[in-house]
Structures are given as C-alpha cells and as structure tokens.
Design a protein around this motif. Structure first.
Motif, PDB file in Angstrom:
ATOM      1  N   TYR A 320       0.784  -0.948   0.266  1.00  0.00           N
ATOM      2  CA  TYR A 320       0.695  -0.005   0.212  1.00  0.00           C
ATOM      3  C   TYR A 320       1.028   0.687  -0.318  1.00  0.00           C
ATOM      4  CZ  TYR A 320      -3.669  -3.405   1.732  1.00  0.00           C
ATOM      5  OH  TYR A 320      -4.386  -4.790   1.492  1.00  0.00           O
ATOM      6  N   LEU A 420      -9.042  -1.529   2.620  1.00  0.00           N
ATOM      7  CA  LEU A 420      -8.299  -1.443   1.638  1.00  0.00           C
ATOM      8  C   LEU A 420      -8.262  -1.959   0.007  1.00  0.00           C
ATOM      9  CD1 LEU A 420      -5.179  -1.211   4.248  1.00  0.00           C
ATOM     10  CD2 LEU A 420      -6.592   0.490   3.201  1.00  0.00           C
ATOM     11  N   GLN A 422      -6.115  -3.381  -3.102  1.00  0.00           N
ATOM     12  CA  GLN A 422      -5.028  -2.948  -3.305  1.00  0.00           C
ATOM     13  C   GLN A 422      -3.814  -2.815  -4.305  1.00  0.00           C
ATOM     14  OE1 GLN A 422      -3.792  -7.586  -2.975  1.00  0.00           O
ATOM     15  NE2 GLN A 422      -1.724  -7.379  -4.028  1.00  0.00           N
ATOM     16  N   THR A 428      -4.465   0.803  -8.687  1.00  0.00           N
ATOM     17  CA  THR A 428      -5.022   0.714  -7.656  1.00  0.00           C
ATOM     18  C   THR A 428      -6.351  -0.280  -7.927  1.00  0.00           C
ATOM     19  OG1 THR A 428      -4.905   2.566  -6.947  1.00  0.00           O
ATOM     20  CG2 THR A 428      -6.478   1.618  -5.304  1.00  0.00           C
TER      21      THR A 428
END
Length: 434
Positions: A320, A420, A422, A428
């Motif tokens: 990240y 989140l 990845q 993204t």
C-alpha cells in the motif's frame, strides 16, 4: 412540464402541444364554419323553396308537391296539406322543431293572414355533419402523429451540435494543455457561444491548476527545509545526556509534531497528484505501517491511562502507499486517543482492512453522516482541533478507492473500519460500489 426530461424530449413535447393547439383550433373553426354555412344555406333554400311553391300554385286549388325530404302545410288545407295545431302555433321565420319524433328545419311564412309551413328533414344534414366530424377527428390525430415525427426529427437536428459538444467534453481530457479549443468547430450561434464560454472557463481552470501545482511544489520545498532543521535539532537535543526530563518531554513533543507535519505535507502533495501519477516506490505492508503507528500512538494512549490493544494476526502482506496509509491510520488513532478518557483503544488488522475502535465519548447519531465533512468535530469543547482529520481520511479513501465506515458502539465509543484496495503494478484495484 417535467424539467427533468431531456431537452430533446421537451422540444418534441412543446412541438406536439403547439401542433395540437393549432390543429384543435383549426378543427373547431372548420366545424363551426360548416355548421353556420349549412344553417345559412338551409335557411336560404327553405325560404326560396317556400316562395317557389307559393308562386307556382293557386292557393285555393293546390297541386304542386315539394321535394321528397320536405313536407308542406297550409293553414286551412285539406288532406296531406292540413296544418296541425303544433305547426299553426309556430312563429314566422326559420327554426328547428321536432315533428312526429323527428328533427326538422321549418320555414314559416304568413301571407294575407294565411300561414304556410315548409319542413325539411335534418337527417341528411346530420349525416354530413357526422362525416365531417369523423374527418376532422382523423385529421387531428394524424396532425398530432405528424407533429411528433417532425418534432423528433427537428429536435435531433437542433440538438445535434449540443450533443456533439457534450460528447467532446465527455470523451476528451480538456484540462491538459494540448487539448484543442472547441469553439472553432461550431458556427457563430448559441452553441458556438457555449463552446467559447467553455473554452474560456477551461482556460481559467488550467491557469488555476497550474498556479496550484506551483504553489504546492513551492510550499513542499520551503516547508521541508525547516522541518528537517527541526527534526535534526531535536535529535541533537535528545542526544544531550544533561537534558532534564521535563525538557526531554518537550523536545519529544516538538519532534513528534514536526514528524506529523512532515507526513501531513507529504499527504497533501500526494492528494494533489493524479492517481495514475503515483507509483509504488513508497509502498509498504499494512503491518509495517501499523507497527510504526503503534510505536507512536500506543505509548501516548497508555500514558493517558488507557488500555491499548493491538491485534495483527490476520494482516495481509499486500503493498500500500506508505504516506497515505500512515495518514489514514494515524488520524484515526489520534481521534481515538483524543476523544477517549476511560477504557481502551483497539487496533485490529485484517485481510486488506483494519479497524480502530474505542470506548470514548462516541458520536451522536445525528452527527454520524456529517463527521467526514471539513470543520466538523464530535465535541466542540475538547482541544483546539479544526475538525479536518476525518475529512482528510475521507479524501484519501476516496482517491485510493478505499472505503471507510463509521459505526457506533454500545454503550459508548465508536468503530472506524477501513477497507483497502490493493495496488497492483501501479494501478489501484478498488472494491465494488456498495
């Protein structure tokens, strides 16, 4: 008319309504005119027929018969010419009557004290009026259908330049400097004026973005130097063994504040860039970021007398963006530390997600949806913050296609869950929209 309809549909509707109004007025005019003309012609022909009958026959010995659709009666006449009481009571002139259950036109004349009545059956005239009415209705319907077809064709032709302009704006990146102007492709009409206004607005927007980029780069360059001086000075002071404990705490506070400011500057610089311009050169795993944040905020939370729980058993090893993930997690931990006086703060790492929850004062239900707006704070009486932390978290999550959710815990406290996306090869991979 519903203003939410497309402009093309509104043009068609207006065109059809206008055509319906004109066709309706025209149809009513035709019906009224034909009715008046028929009445006038019937009056004239009945009057002329009655006078011809009176001129052709002797009053005392009547032998002439009227037309098949007409009936003739004479006051004091005999047989078929005998006048009934109903007819004898009619006034002179043209009129409509009902005779033996049927509708008739009647022309009544009185000559030398003797009354004459000529009747004409209305059936033929009514048939013509019904036929005329059917023709008018069919013509009205056909005119509406034709108006819809012509209105659609006209609307497409009128809206073609506007649709073309909208497609050019939608499918071309007009903010780049190499994007050609739009107005030369259009005539000097309203659409051309719209294209020119759009070009002028884009020009001002490009200038604003250019100034913003220059300002961001200048600020980042100018702020990094004093921040580095602060950080190095704090390191030198902390290396001094003769520094008092109170002074050491103040220097640590300065060092922590300068580090937070450095991270904040880097975060704003990241947000000023386009997502495709970001690489993964500063990427790290979720656990690496969490370990660094725990080292800073775990100590502060425990110094406040709170229990800090850190669970990293299920953390994934996906990469990240270091700066942005630090900013999101740090702001949420700071928020939990600031608004919790008793109890605990827990940080839990999951598979491409993490959760920050606390037993603090919580957030009222009516403020939950507004907490991610700028300058909104849970408790206005606590501290000197401006209420920008959660707003920054929301901006970062939106830009990175992450998801942040706020839920209230019982009996008090709150929970922030961050899902989140990845990063794969500089791109993204986001979550599907809920």
């Amino acid at each position: 008319m519903d203003l939410k309809h497309s402009l093309t549909k509104r043009i068609v509707i207006v065109f059809a309504l206008m055509s319906a109004f004109v066709a309706g007025v025209f149809a009513l005019g035709i019906v009224a005119t034909v009715h008046l003309v028929e009445r006038k012609l019937t009056t004239t022909t009945l009057s002329g027929g009655l006078h011809r009958l009176l001129a052709m026959d002797d009053v005392s010995q009547w032998s002439h018969k009227p037309e098949k659709s007409e009936l003739f009666f004479v006051e004091g006449g005999q047989g078929p010419l005998a006048m009934t009481t109903q007819l004898a009571a009619l006034p002179t002139g043209f009129q409509e009557i009902k005779f033996h259950g049927d509708d008739f036109y009647a022309m009544v004349e009185s000559i030398a004290g003797r009354k004459y009545v000529l009747l004409r059956d209305q059936e033929s005239l009514e048939q013509r009026e019904r036929l005329l009415f059917i023709v008018v209705i069919i013509g009205f319907i056909l005119s509406i259908m034709l108006a819809l077809v012509l209105g659609r064709l006209l609307a497409r032709r009128v809206m073609a330049p506007v649709i073309r302009l909208a497609q050019q704006v939608r499918h071309r990146d007009q903010l780049i400097d190499l994007a050609p102007p739009l107005h030369p492709d259009y005539a000097a009409d309203e659409v051309g004026e719209l294209a020119l206004s759009f070009d002028q607005t884009l020009g001002r927007l490009r200038q604003t973005l250019s100034r913003e980029k220059l300002f961001t780069s200048d600020v980042s360059h100018e702020l990094r130097t004093p921040l580095m001086v602060l950080a190095s000075s704090c390191e030198l002071l902390l290396a001094n063994p003769s520094l008092e404990a109170r002074s050491t705490a103040q220097v640590n506070r300065i060092a922590r504040a300068s580090d937070e400011m450095r991270q904040l500057v880097e975060t704003f610089l990241m947000l000023a860039r386009k997502p495709e311009e970001m690489g993964i050169e500063s990427a790290c795993t979720l656990k690496e970021v969490a370990d660094a944040q725990v080292e800073v905020w775990g100590k502060l939370i425990r110094e406040k007398g709170l229990t800090f729980v850190y669970d990293a058993q299920h953390a994934a090893a996906a990469p990240y963006n270091l700066t942005l993930l630090q900013s999101v997690m740090g702001n949420l931990l700071r928020n939990a530390w600031h608004y919790t006086d008793h109890g605990y703060v827990r940080l839990t790492l999951g598979d491409n997600s993490f959760v920050v929850e606390d037993s603090g004062i919580g957030i009222p239900e009516e403020q939950r949806h507004a907490m991610f707006q700028p300058f909104v704070r849970g408790d206005q009486q606590r501290g000197e913050g401006l209420g920008l932390g959660l707003s920054l978290v929301q901006r970062i999550c939106s830009q990175q296609h992450w998801q942040v959710q706020l839920t209230t815990r019982e009996p008090n406290g709150c929970r922030f869950t961050v899902m989140l996306a990845q990063e794969e090869g500089g791109q993204t991979r986001g979550f599907p929209a809920p």
